[in-house]
Scaffold this motif. Structure first.
Motif, PDB file in Angstrom:
ATOM      1  N   VAL D 616       0.264   6.632   1.685  1.00 34.82           N
ATOM      2  CA  VAL D 616       0.294   5.205   1.387  1.00 34.82           C
ATOM      3  C   VAL D 616       1.719   4.739   1.095  1.00 34.82           C
ATOM      4  O   VAL D 616       2.163   3.705   1.591  1.00 34.82           O
ATOM      5  N   SER D 617       2.444   5.542   0.329  1.00 32.94           N
ATOM      6  CA  SER D 617       3.796   5.113   0.011  1.00 32.94           C
ATOM      7  C   SER D 617       4.663   5.074   1.272  1.00 32.94           C
ATOM      8  O   SER D 617       5.476   4.168   1.470  1.00 32.94           O
ATOM      9  N   PHE D 618       4.430   6.027   2.161  1.00 31.05           N
ATOM     10  CA  PHE D 618       5.130   6.040   3.441  1.00 31.05           C
ATOM     11  C   PHE D 618       4.796   4.789   4.269  1.00 31.05           C
ATOM     12  O   PHE D 618       5.672   4.114   4.810  1.00 31.05           O
ATOM     13  N   THR D 619       3.512   4.475   4.288  1.00 29.23           N
ATOM     14  CA  THR D 619       3.080   3.301   5.057  1.00 29.23           C
ATOM     15  C   THR D 619       3.658   2.011   4.472  1.00 29.23           C
ATOM     16  O   THR D 619       4.064   1.097   5.199  1.00 29.23           O
ATOM     17  N   ARG D 620       3.699   1.953   3.167  1.00 31.26           N
ATOM     18  CA  ARG D 620       4.269   0.768   2.511  1.00 31.26           C
ATOM     19  C   ARG D 620       5.742   0.607   2.862  1.00 31.26           C
ATOM     20  O   ARG D 620       6.215  -0.504   3.131  1.00 31.26           O
ATOM     21  N   ASP D 621       6.466   1.757   2.882  1.00 28.89           N
ATOM     22  CA  ASP D 621       7.875   1.710   3.282  1.00 28.89           C
ATOM     23  C   ASP D 621       8.007   1.139   4.689  1.00 28.89           C
ATOM     24  O   ASP D 621       8.874   0.309   4.977  1.00 28.89           O
ATOM     25  N   MET D 622       7.116   1.619   5.535  1.00 30.66           N
ATOM     26  CA  MET D 622       7.146   1.185   6.925  1.00 30.66           C
ATOM     27  C   MET D 622       6.940  -0.321   7.015  1.00 30.66           C
ATOM     28  O   MET D 622       7.655  -1.031   7.716  1.00 30.66           O
ATOM     29  N   LEU D 623       5.951  -0.809   6.254  1.00 34.73           N
ATOM     30  CA  LEU D 623       5.652  -2.235   6.271  1.00 34.73           C
ATOM     31  C   LEU D 623       6.854  -3.033   5.778  1.00 34.73           C
ATOM     32  O   LEU D 623       7.206  -4.073   6.324  1.00 34.73           O
ATOM     33  N   ARG D 624       7.465  -2.512   4.729  1.00 34.13           N
ATOM     34  CA  ARG D 624       8.618  -3.197   4.153  1.00 34.13           C
ATOM     35  C   ARG D 624       9.725  -3.312   5.201  1.00 34.13           C
ATOM     36  O   ARG D 624      10.333  -4.357   5.376  1.00 34.13           O
ATOM     37  N   GLU D 625       9.954  -2.200   5.932  1.00 32.05           N
ATOM     38  CA  GLU D 625      10.981  -2.153   6.971  1.00 32.05           C
ATOM     39  C   GLU D 625      10.787  -3.256   8.003  1.00 32.05           C
ATOM     40  O   GLU D 625      11.728  -3.884   8.452  1.00 32.05           O
ATOM     41  N   ILE D 626       9.533  -3.483   8.386  1.00 35.85           N
ATOM     42  CA  ILE D 626       9.290  -4.467   9.436  1.00 35.85           C
ATOM     43  C   ILE D 626       8.965  -5.846   8.882  1.00 35.85           C
ATOM     44  O   ILE D 626       8.455  -6.719   9.555  1.00 35.85           O
ATOM     45  N   GLY D 627       9.240  -6.013   7.592  1.00 33.05           N
ATOM     46  CA  GLY D 627       9.114  -7.340   7.014  1.00 33.05           C
ATOM     47  C   GLY D 627       7.699  -7.746   6.649  1.00 33.05           C
ATOM     48  O   GLY D 627       7.414  -8.911   6.447  1.00 33.05           O
ATOM     49  N   GLN D 628       6.812  -6.759   6.565  1.00 36.02           N
ATOM     50  CA  GLN D 628       5.439  -7.082   6.143  1.00 36.02           C
ATOM     51  C   GLN D 628       5.301  -6.845   4.647  1.00 36.02           C
ATOM     52  O   GLN D 628       6.098  -6.127   4.037  1.00 36.02           O
ATOM     53  N   ASP D 629       4.266  -7.420   4.078  1.00 39.01           N
ATOM     54  CA  ASP D 629       4.057  -7.266   2.646  1.00 39.01           C
ATOM     55  C   ASP D 629       3.462  -5.882   2.351  1.00 39.01           C
ATOM     56  O   ASP D 629       2.321  -5.612   2.708  1.00 39.01           O
ATOM     57  N   PRO D 630       4.235  -5.024   1.687  1.00 38.94           N
ATOM     58  CA  PRO D 630       3.721  -3.669   1.422  1.00 38.94           C
ATOM     59  C   PRO D 630       2.529  -3.671   0.464  1.00 38.94           C
ATOM     60  O   PRO D 630       1.740  -2.728   0.431  1.00 38.94           O
ATOM     61  N   GLU D 631       2.395  -4.750  -0.302  1.00 43.45           N
ATOM     62  CA  GLU D 631       1.297  -4.796  -1.279  1.00 43.45           C
ATOM     63  C   GLU D 631      -0.070  -4.790  -0.611  1.00 43.45           C
ATOM     64  O   GLU D 631      -1.088  -4.608  -1.270  1.00 43.45           O
ATOM     65  N   ARG D 632      -0.068  -5.011   0.698  1.00 40.85           N
ATOM     66  CA  ARG D 632      -1.364  -5.023   1.391  1.00 40.85           C
ATOM     67  C   ARG D 632      -1.997  -3.636   1.435  1.00 40.85           C
ATOM     68  O   ARG D 632      -3.178  -3.488   1.698  1.00 40.85           O
ATOM     69  N   VAL D 633      -1.171  -2.615   1.180  1.00 40.61           N
ATOM     70  CA  VAL D 633      -1.695  -1.245   1.209  1.00 40.61           C
ATOM     71  C   VAL D 633      -1.539  -0.630  -0.181  1.00 40.61           C
ATOM     72  O   VAL D 633      -0.459  -0.691  -0.763  1.00 40.61           O
ATOM     73  N   GLN D 634      -2.622  -0.107  -0.666  1.00 44.32           N
ATOM     74  CA  GLN D 634      -2.602   0.462  -2.022  1.00 44.32           C
ATOM     75  C   GLN D 634      -3.316   1.804  -2.037  1.00 44.32           C
ATOM     76  O   GLN D 634      -4.230   2.026  -1.252  1.00 44.32           O
TER      77      GLN D 634
END
Lengths: 421, 202, 300, 654
Positions: D616-634
């Motif tokens: 999950v933390s990896f996916t959140r990083d990925m989302l952050r990188e592409i400008g998506q809201d990482p909070e969507r994944v918990q």
């Protein structure tokens, strides 16, 4: 040799030993005097050392063969082929009869038939009778037909005949006909080849202990009672409130409240240091200030993280045994000497929580008297009598030690009945 | 058995910080524990003195004590610790005479230590150094000389007579003296100068 | 009337020579209950347990043992009215019984004066006699003037009750015998916090101010609990809480006073012997008894 | 045929859900849809049994508590079955929202239909086992285990370090109990050990799997032994160590500073004249095991009873027997709570300075001897041995058990068990119990052939580039490298699917839970949701089938209400969830994806809780990188004791 074993008490140890014996192919009767299994641990919610459910009781081989490790409430104890669960059942007598035992059981009625009830809980909805819920310190109400905790196994409700008005609303609403208000007590005798006592412990009521204002002040609780407040299925949704409904901001814990004390219980109850720390941490997570008065912190190494976390989360430790609790403007004040600062402290707090000693269940003492030793605890294996004991029935201890003891006794019973030269 | 071969982190963690930081050290130079433990051993030999051994320093006595409540320097637990460590300075401490002998501590003591009795024994040891209130000395002298703690006055005897109360006679003082001779109390009382000065009430 | 039951009376010092009205009232009460106290047997000071012990404990044991020996020779149970005397005799007796080494050592000394003490004599205090030997039922029958409408708090005092293994009282933390007697006289017993707290008297020789703080605290708690009076049995407690009451409560703020009755006085009142109490009221009571007596309807 | 059975739970669920609408909506998805009132009772089960043929695919929409357990298992022989917990996870938690709850039921039943389409029959295995156990014994626990197994009729080899004899056993076990009890126990066990094969030497290496481990043992005189064992019990025992403070206490520098045990054995022979005062300096900084505490109390009590003056400087006194502490004090041992700060030696003896915490002052004492209580730890070789066996150690160097609460002897590897002090220092009775535990588990392994059944990982050799990530990830040693291929060892597999998420090339797929299956299911959920609920947002809860799912069921029982737009998708283990599934969840339109796992350290498969947090933390990083809201994944943990978790974690209110 036969292969029937009676296990007395369906707490952690009793369930564990029963599962193991059933796995080994023996026939087990698990006898529990309450309506649900789990014993003291079921009251405690989260338990150490793993900080997960007290209800997580996997003991059976299914661990590796199915998808589920067994949750107590999912394992449906009663449905295992070799394991018969008798709830609301007491042992009336144990007689030795040659190499066998003749165990007589008395089952008091649940008034709800386990093989019919589908646990739709409609009966609870229609019941008009409300009485204080003892499981939640009497702070909320429950019905006359009720389930004491949501996770309780068996899941079916039970009727408290002392408060039931026999209005038959529940009977009418139950379409499967699972409720029988005329159910009677049943007695039966089981011929067994071995008896395992897993009768467990209970908290000694601190009301017989002078000084700590238990019973005088409603904000003086035991650790078990605090656990009920902390439990999110409890009366307060896990919020810790005083008896008057105020949010608790500070808690003082008194360890050894009646333990290591020749005036009360002279042994150490082993588990209370750790579960007090567990509660202290849970309280700190809610932002509640915690002071722990102790003499020696006795935490087994596998639970040491609790001590570390408690220290990290700024729990205040005072080394000293409080003498008394006075009630000042409704709040309890703990009087204790901080022996490391040579100071007599008067600690004001919203709650005082007593770590009461763990003692054998009073009710069992009579029937089992001849099998019990010091303090009413049993020896793990009392060879001449052929009676086995495990878990806290042999002395207070924590869950890992209880489980280990249950397994050990399962092997002993198996070897005595089935194998082993 | 080589300490360097240890791979266990239990020994490398400092879980238990010394708690001394909480309070200041009272003495700058350490006080010695006498190697013969004479004071402690003497106490242990006296009636009920042995109960001292049971003390595990929980401090319940101090929190139970009504004197400790009003005088924070009065600390029964600490007194016991001094006796445990054979520290005879306790016998010279005037505080021990502040003990009420109310036995509240003893009632609550989880290990049944006879705390008031142990303090009484400490007081007895303090007699030589004069750690005895004048009143106590007076009473003792009076007991030896008259067999009573208080003087009996003529008017009082008359009052008793008037009330119709029986005569009580006189205590056999000589007998007392004979029984107590070997203890040498009378001689001691002659020489003791109380450090309290003045006389108490009564 | 059958022959009176006899007890060997241990007089002590305080009661007979400072507070004789204790002895007077109790003797009268007991005689109505068919009990006689036999005096003048050759006892000395018990000796008192609060300071003499700390001067010379061995001497205390020896003198105490001599008194025990005297009592043993009378062949009767011994009764001490004073709590201090009772405490000493009970303690010494208990020690002689349970500690054979001490018993031998002490008896060596007594042998020189031709005496021996075993510690087997029964030493009683007035509550043992009234509550256990006479019994509440018998006392109830002798009540002629019930003390209606007043509330009385019992102060036991430490030495009467503790240590429980020597005093054989009902409870070290919460004794109830005196409350039972209060109830029998028709008054209402009042419970109050820290019932077993000390009056402070034992340390008045060494630290009078502190002793008064304790006395004042005790008096305040009793007053706050709504008591009209205190009843007690110990002459030392009486001195502290009655004779010195004014001094003790000086720094307590608002002026108040609380009448203190000796147990014998209370019972005498209920048994219709109010004269006995009233006659001695002025001499031995510094706190005015009059209002209390009026409330009870006696001694106009 | 694809069949759906719905249960109204005694006619109560239809108050909360609209069964007519459900029936209408899902009719197209199933060949047969039947509504029953009491599916869990005899009449319902009979109906179910009659309505099914063996090769039917079956979906059941009912409760989760009464039906999933044994009754269903006993009555239905079908392999391809899925459950939709309409009562605990829908009806009971959405009581105020009948319409949305009904829609949610329809969505979940559509998902079940897609799931059935992708479902495969479980794979079954049977493997023979060797009826022989290896016990590596260092002390009394090893002896006890060997003895009990022998009595159970199991063939045993007892591997012992060289020079092991009764004297040594007693020496190494001295802290466990008083000597007399120890000797008695030892003698009793030795009697039954006569016929047991004993081998003096060390452990060489092991290959194979539970039920049949190939073991090499190296004998003291150079001989080598290769044998097959069904199970292995590690009872390598304890060793005593000097605490770290020993040096400061002048141990090794002064002859007057000795270990407590060596002093005990020295004084056993004769009374030392010079040693009237003995200071026992406990290391203040190291927490004491209660066995160490009891040993300290026993030893000092014995010394004091013999007339020595004993001063123990200590921190918390830990013991399982309060009376030992009492006896030690009764016999005259002086306890000082504090710390020895300095020791100076002169002609009079050792001048020791002590900080007495309970007096707030320093004390000085002249001692004739200073005794240092030793600490108990694992034997030196434990780490090496654990490495060879492929089992984990904890950070104290003891062998770690799988689950400290309920699994007292299982190591991280199946078929290998730990007994006695190798797990942690134990009193004699605890060590005996521990040995019995190990015997019980070993016995259950070797007594009958191993049969297993479940969905297993399937490895695509062409996709696999043998990076060994899966080997590292598999917590159960169920994947091995053989001839440059990754092979599956079913005997060790727990069917958790952690290997799937670990594989970077997705060369591993799990039966019934292949990537396509998840994709199809998520899409089915999304489309059905949109069709019924329009633009109302929704979220996925990827819940492990253990604690998380139990918690969600408990939310039902405890009446903890939450939003209807939350769809629980059950994974065998949260560790199986990879970023792919999470991202797909977002792609099909979920506002949030929550991965719910077991409590920290409490994963039933050992590592899933931790792994899913990492994913999950990896996916959140990925989302952050592409400008998506990482909070969507918990990621979060859920347990049955905390049924409010679902309420807290589901952010979308329908």
């Amino acid at each position: 040799m036969g292969d029937t074993v009676v296990v007395v008490g369906a707490g952690l140890a009793g369930i564990q030993v029963s599962h193991q014996l059933a796995d080994l192919g023996l026939k087990v009767h698990l006898v529990e005097k309450e309506a649900t299994v789990g014993g003291l641990s079921a009251h405690l919610g989260k338990v150490f050392p793993t900080d997960d459910c007290a209800l997580c009781l996997d003991a059976c081989e299914e661990l590796f063969s199915g998808h589920h490790r067994r949750c107590q409430y999912r394992s449906l104890l009663g449905n295992q082929k070799k394991l018969n669960l008798h709830t609301l059942t007491e042992i009336k007598s144990i007689k030795q009869d040659g190499g066998r035992f003749s165990v007589s059981l008395k089952t008091t009625p649940r008034y709800v038939m386990l093989d019919r009830c589908v646990v739709c809980l409609e009966c609870i909805n229609v019941c008009d009778v409300e009485v204080p819920d003892e499981m939640n310190l009497g702070r909320v109400m429950r019905k006359a037909i009720y389930r004491s905790i949501p996770q309780g196994v068996p899941l079916a409700p039970v009727i408290d005949m002392n408060s039931c008005t026999k209005c038959t609303k529940c009977v009418d609403v139950c379409k499967v006909g699972a409720i029988d208000l005329e159910q009677r007590s049943k007695t039966r005798t089981i011929k067994a080849d071995a008896v395992v006592l897993a009768t467990g412990v209970e908290e000694r009521s601190p009301s017989i202990l002078p000084g700590y204002a238990y019973g005088l002040c409603k904000d003086v609780l035991t650790q078990r009672e605090l656990a009920r407040l902390l439990d999110s299925t409890g009366a307060t949704n896990g919020k810790v409130l005083t008896a008057s409904g105020k949010q608790v901001e500070s808690v003082t814990m008194i360890l050894c409240a009646g333990s290591r004390d020749l005036n009360a219980i002279d042994y150490c109850s082993q588990a209370c240091c750790t579960y007090s720390l567990k509660h202290a941490i849970m309280l700190r997570e809610q932002g509640v200030g915690v002071t722990i008065c102790y003499m020696d912190l006795r935490v087994p190494l596998h639970s040491h993280s609790f001590l570390e976390r408690a220290r990290e989360s700024d729990v205040t430790f005072v080394r000293g045994k409080p003498d008394h609790v006075i009630v000042h403007e409704g709040s309890p004040v703990t009087i204790v000497e901080d022996t490391e600062a040579l100071k007599r402290l008067e600690i004001e707090s919203d709650l005082v929580v007593l770590a009461s000693p763990l003692v054998p269940h009073a009710a069992e003492k009579e029937v089992f008297n001849s099998f019990l030793g010091d303090y009413g605890f049993a020896a793990r294996h009392d060879a001449p009598k052929g009676i086995y004991a495990c878990g806290t029935a042999t002395g207070p201890t924590d869950i890992p030690a209880s489980v280990a003891e249950a397994n050990a006794v399962a092997l002993e019973v198996y070897m005595a009945l089935k194998g082993g030269a | 058995m080589n300490i360097d071969s240890l791979n266990t982190s239990r020994f490398l963690r400092n879980d238990f910080k010394p708690r001394l930081a909480r309070c200041e050290l009272i003495a700058v130079t350490p006080t010695s524990i006498s190697s013969d433990l004479e004071f402690r051993n003497w106490i242990l030999k006296q009636p009920e003195g042995e109960t001292l051994l049971r003390c595990y320093q929980c401090g319940r006595c101090t929190s139970a004590c009504p004197i400790a409540e009003i005088d924070h320097s009065f600390n029964p637990r600490l007194f016991l610790e001094k006796v445990i460590l054979a520290d005879e300075s306790l016998a010279e401490n005037q505080l021990i005479w502040t003990c009420l002998t109310c036995e509240q501590c003893e009632v609550r003591c989880p290990e049944h230590v006879k705390i008031p009795q142990i303090l009484i024994l400490a007081k007895v040891r303090g007699l030589v150094s004069g750690n005895t209130p004048e009143t106590a000395l007076d009473r003792a002298r009076s007991i030896l000389s008259q067999g009573r703690t208080i003087q009996v006055s003529e008017p009082m005897l008359k009052t008793r007579d008037k009330m119709g109360l029986p005569s009580l006679g006189n205590p056999p003082v000589k007998q007392l003296a004979k029984a107590l001779k070997e203890l040498g109390l009378a001689e001691k009382l002659e020489n003791i100068k109380s450090i309290y000065g003045g006389d108490g009430d009564e | 009337m059958s022959k009176a039951i006899e007890y060997t009376y241990f007089p002590g010092c305080m009661i007979p020579f400072r507070l004789p009205h204790f002895e007077l009232t109790m003797r009268e009460v007991l005689s109505r209950l068919n009990i006689e106290l036999v005096a003048d047997e050759g006892h000395s000071c018990c000796p008192e347990p609060t300071t003499f012990t700390g001067v010379d404990f061995e001497a205390w044991l020896t003198v105490g043992a001599r008194n025990i020996a005297v009592s043993e020779s009378t062949g009767r149970d011994t009764m001490a009215l004073c709590s201090g005397c009772f405490h000493t005799l009970a303690m010494v007796g208990h020690t002689l019984q349970s500690d054979s080494k001490t018993r031998e050592r002490i008896n060596k000394r007594l042998k020189r004066i031709g005496m021996e003490a075993t510690g087997e004599v029964t030493v009683k205090n007035i509550l043992h006699v009234l509550h256990e030997d006479v019994g509440l039922d018998k006392i109830r029958k002798s009540i002629v003037q019930p003390l209606k409408d007043i509330s009385i708090a019992a102060h036991y005092g430490c030495h009467l009750v503790r240590p429980i293994e020597a005093t054989h009282m009902d409870d070290a933390e919460d004794p109830m015998w005196m409350e039972d007697l209060i109830e029998v006289t028709g008054a209402k017993p009042v419970d109050y916090p820290d019932k077993m707290a000390c009056c402070g008297a034992p340390i008045s020789p060494s630290d009078e101010p502190k002793s008064f703080v304790l006395a004042a605290d005790k008096l305040r708690k009793i007053r706050d609990a709504g008591a009209d009076a205190i009843v007690l049995v110990c002459p030392t407690c009486y001195t502290q809480m009655e004779m010195q009451q004014k001094k003790a409560i000086e720094h307590l703020g608002p002026e108040f006073s609380l009448p203190v009755l000796y147990l014998g006085e209370m019972m005498a009142l209920a048994m219709g012997m109010s004269d006995l109490v009233v006659n001695n009221a002025r001499r031995y009571h510094r706190v005015k008894l009059q209002p209390l007596l009026e409330k009870m309807g006696v001694g106009k | 045929m694809k069949k759906l059975f719905l249960c109204t739970c005694n006619g109560t669920l239809n108050k909360l859900l609209d069964f007519t609408k459900i029936g209408k909506e899902v009719k197209a998805l199933y060949d047969v849809v039947e509504v029953v009132d009491n599916l869990c009772l005899e009449e319902g089960l009979t109906k179910l049994e009659k309505g099914l043929s063996e090769d039917d695919r079956l979906a059941i929409g009912a409760c989760s508590s009464q039906i999933i357990g044994v009754p269903m298992k006993q009555r239905i022989k079908n392999d391809l079955v899925t459950f939709v917990p309409l009562r605990e996870q829908v009806g009971w938690v959405h009581v105020e929202e009948k319409e949305s709850a009904t829609n949610k039921a329809i969505v979940l039943l559509s998902d079940a239909s897609v799931q059935l389409d992708h479902m495969e029959s479980p794979t079954e295995f049977t493997e023979s086992v060797v009826d022989r156990v290896l016990v590596m014994g260092g002390g009394i626990a090893g002896l006890k285990a060997a003895s009990d197994l022998h009595r159970l009729g199991v063939e045993v080899t007892l591997l012992e370090p060289s020079g092991q004899n009764n004297e040594r056993y007693l020496q190494t076990s001295v802290f466990m109990s008083d000597t007399d009890t120890l000797i008695n126990e030892l003698q009793a066990i030795q009697k039954t050990l006569k016929k047991v094969e004993r081998f003096e030497g060390t452990f060489g290496e092991v290959t194979g799997q539970t039920g049949s481990y190939d073991v090499t043992l190296n004998g003291v005189n150079g001989n080598e032994k290769i044998r097959e064992y069904g199970a292995i019990i590690v009872a390598s025992g304890n060793q005593q160590y000097l605490p770290r403070s020993a040096k400061k206490m002048r141990h090794g520098k002064s002859e007057r500073v000795v270990t407590l045990d060596s002093l005990m054995s020295r004084l056993k022979k004769k009374r030392a004249k010079e040693s009237s005062t003995i200071l026992v300096a406990v290391d203040f900084d190291a927490p004491m095991f209660s066995v160490e505490g009891s040993h300290l109390l026993r030893s000092t009590r014995n010394l004091a009873t013999r007339g020595y003056t004993i001063i123990v400087v200590h921190s918390d006194i830990r013991t399982e027997d309060e009376n030992l502490y009492r006896e030690a004090r009764d016999s005259g041992v002086i306890f000082i709570r504090g710390k020895v700060t300095r020791i100076r030696e002169n002609e009079k003896g050792l001048t020791c300075r002590i900080e007495n915490t309970l007096e707030s002052m320093e004390r000085e004492v002249i001692a004739d001897l200073v005794a240092i209580p030793q600490m108990v730890g694992p034997v030196n070789e434990t780490a090496l041995l654990a490495d060879k066996l492929g089992v984990d150690c904890d950070n104290n160097g003891f062998i770690r058990t799988r689950y400290s609460k309920m699994k007292p002897v299982q190591t991280s590897r199946r078929g290998i068990f730990v007994a006695g002090g190798a797990k942690m220092p134990m009193s004699l009775s605890d060590a005996m119990a521990s040995a019995q535990n190990a015997v019980l588990e070993a016995f259950k392994v070797v007594r009958s052939p191993l049969t297993r059944s479940g969905w297993i990982p399937v490895i695509d050799d062409e996709q696999c580039d043998v990076c060994k990530a899966c080997l590292e990830a598999c917590p159960n040693d169920a994947l091995r490298l053989m001839d440059d291929r990754i092979v599956h060892v079913p005997a060790h597999c727990e069917f958790c699917g952690i290997c799937v998420s670990a594989c970077p090339t997705r060369a591993i797929e799990f039966q019934s839970h292949r990537k396509e299956s998840w994709f199809a299911r998520f899409e089915a959920v999304a489309t059905t949701h949109r069709r019924l609920e329009g633009k109302k947002p929704f979220s996925f809860v990827f819940a492990c089938s253990e604690c998380a799912n139990a918690s969600i069921d408990q939310a039902g029982f405890a009446g903890k209400q939450y939003g209807t737009g939350s769809y629980v998708i059950q994974f065998p283990c949260a560790g199986m969830v990879s970023p792919i599934e999470i991202l797909k969840g977002l792609v099909v339109g979920a506002e949030h994806v929550i991965v719910a796992h077991c409590p920290p350290g409490g994963c039933h498969h050992q590592t899933g809780d931790h792994l899913s947090e990492l994913v999950v933390s990896f996916t959140r990083d990925m989302l952050r990188e592409i400008g998506q809201d990482p909070e969507r994944v918990q990621a979060t943990y859920m347990i049955a004791a905390m049924p409010e978790k679902m309420q807290k974690e589901v952010p979308v209110r329908g």
